[in-house]
Design an enzyme around this catalytic site. Structure first.
Site, PDB file in Angstrom:
ATOM      1  N   GLU A   1      -4.054   1.803  -7.128  1.00 23.52           N
ATOM      2  CA  GLU A   1      -4.420   3.077  -6.316  1.00 23.52           C
ATOM      3  C   GLU A   1      -3.358   4.269  -6.887  1.00 23.52           C
ATOM      4  O   GLU A   1      -2.256   4.241  -6.550  1.00 23.52           O
ATOM      5  CB  GLU A   1      -4.362   2.484  -5.093  1.00 23.52           C
ATOM      6  CG  GLU A   1      -2.895   1.807  -4.572  1.00 23.52           C
ATOM      7  CD  GLU A   1      -2.360   2.249  -3.108  1.00 23.52           C
ATOM      8  OE1 GLU A   1      -3.188   2.351  -2.258  1.00 23.52           O
ATOM      9  OE2 GLU A   1      -1.240   2.113  -2.711  1.00 23.52           O
TER      10      GLU A   1
ATOM     11  N   HIS B   1       0.791  -1.075   0.042  1.00 25.05           N
ATOM     12  CA  HIS B   1      -0.159  -0.189  -0.121  1.00 25.05           C
ATOM     13  C   HIS B   1       0.884   1.143  -0.214  1.00 25.05           C
ATOM     14  O   HIS B   1       1.943   1.320   0.548  1.00 25.05           O
ATOM     15  CB  HIS B   1      -1.003  -0.069   1.123  1.00 25.05           C
ATOM     16  CG  HIS B   1      -2.017   0.903   1.123  1.00 25.05           C
ATOM     17  ND1 HIS B   1      -1.777   2.246   1.334  1.00 25.05           N
ATOM     18  CD2 HIS B   1      -3.125   0.975   0.850  1.00 25.05           C
ATOM     19  CE1 HIS B   1      -2.793   3.154   1.160  1.00 25.05           C
ATOM     20  NE2 HIS B   1      -3.798   2.114   0.756  1.00 25.05           N
TER      21      HIS B   1
END
Length: 256
Positions: free
Chosen positions: A169, A97
């Site tokens: 993302e 992430h």
């Protein structure tokens, strides 16, 4: 081939014992009739026991986690192993992430080692990739995504993506309220799938590619109409059962 969508909630550094029980109770009520979409939640690791207990007796919502270490046991203070996550029934594990890459300086090579550890343990890696705003403006989106994917392919081979999940993302769209347009997101998702297809069409056809840039109950339906967007990795909207349920049901409807 038809890919079954996956919508996953990343709670990040939010929650408490009471919040975990309350939110899961709400999710169970909202999602009881969902059949055409896989659903997972990743609470903070401190609350996996509460989450596991609250999720007992249902099969719609799977448990996940936000991180894992590459070591299985030993003198690694503060780390969490694959075996510990399995002990709580966690299945989908987020790695790479942007917040881990940025705040904890995790590099592609290290993230590929986490990917390998998860595969070896029979868990599902949810590999986050994506570009910064500066990289986006410089036209480097595809190069950045390719580099982050290739770290895994170079270490493990393209077949490692069988049964795995990729979450695209765009870092500039996380928690900012900005979101790529459905067409922009689809273009990157198509590139990602094509990049994997260059090594193996079969692997590319089955890999789940989620979108993870400020997905909410207002923009989800349009995002999911895109052919290469197979679900979402949801941040803020996953902390409210009604909003998260709208996203799940939008995926179920779009991919039916």
């Amino acid at each position: 081939m038809a890919r079954r969508p996956l919508v996953m909630g990343n709670w990040k550094l939010n929650g408490s014992k009471a919040f975990t029980k309350e939110l899961i109770a709400g999710l169970k009520a909202e999602l009881a009739d969902v059949k055409g979409c896989d659903v997972a939640i990743a609470p903070p690791v401190m609350y996996l026991a509460e989450a596991e207990a609250a999720l007992a007796g249902q099969s719609v919502i799977a448990l996940g986690a936000q991180n894992v270490d590459v070591n299985v046991q030993g003198a690694f203070t503060g780390d969490i192993s694959t075996e510990m996550l399995k002990d709580f029934g966690a299945k989908y594990i987020i790695i790479g992430h942007s917040e881990r890459r940025t705040y904890h300086k995790e590099c592609d090579t290290f993230i590929a080692k986490k990917f390998a550890a998860l595969k070896a343990a029979g868990l599902v890696p949810v590999l986050c990739i994506g570009e910064t705003e500066a990289e986006n403006e410089a036209g480097q989106t595809e190069a950045v995504c390719a580099k982050q994917i290739d770290a895994v392919i170079d270490a493990l081979g393209v077949e490692a993506f069988n049964g795995a999940v990729i979450a695209y993302e765009p870092i500039w769209a996380i928690g900012t309220g900005k979101s790529a347009t459905p067409a922009q997101a689809q273009a990157v998702h198509a590139f990602i799938r094509g990049h994997i297809a260059a090594k193996s069409q079969a692997v590319a056809d089955q890999v789940i590619i989620q979108y993870g840039g400020s997905v909410n109950d207002a923009n989800a339906a349009e995002l999911f109409t895109q052919p290469d967007i197979d679900g979402a990795l949801v941040g803020g909207a996953s902390l409210k059962a009604p909003a998260f349920a709208v996203i799940v049901k939008a995926a179920e409807k779009a991919k039916a």
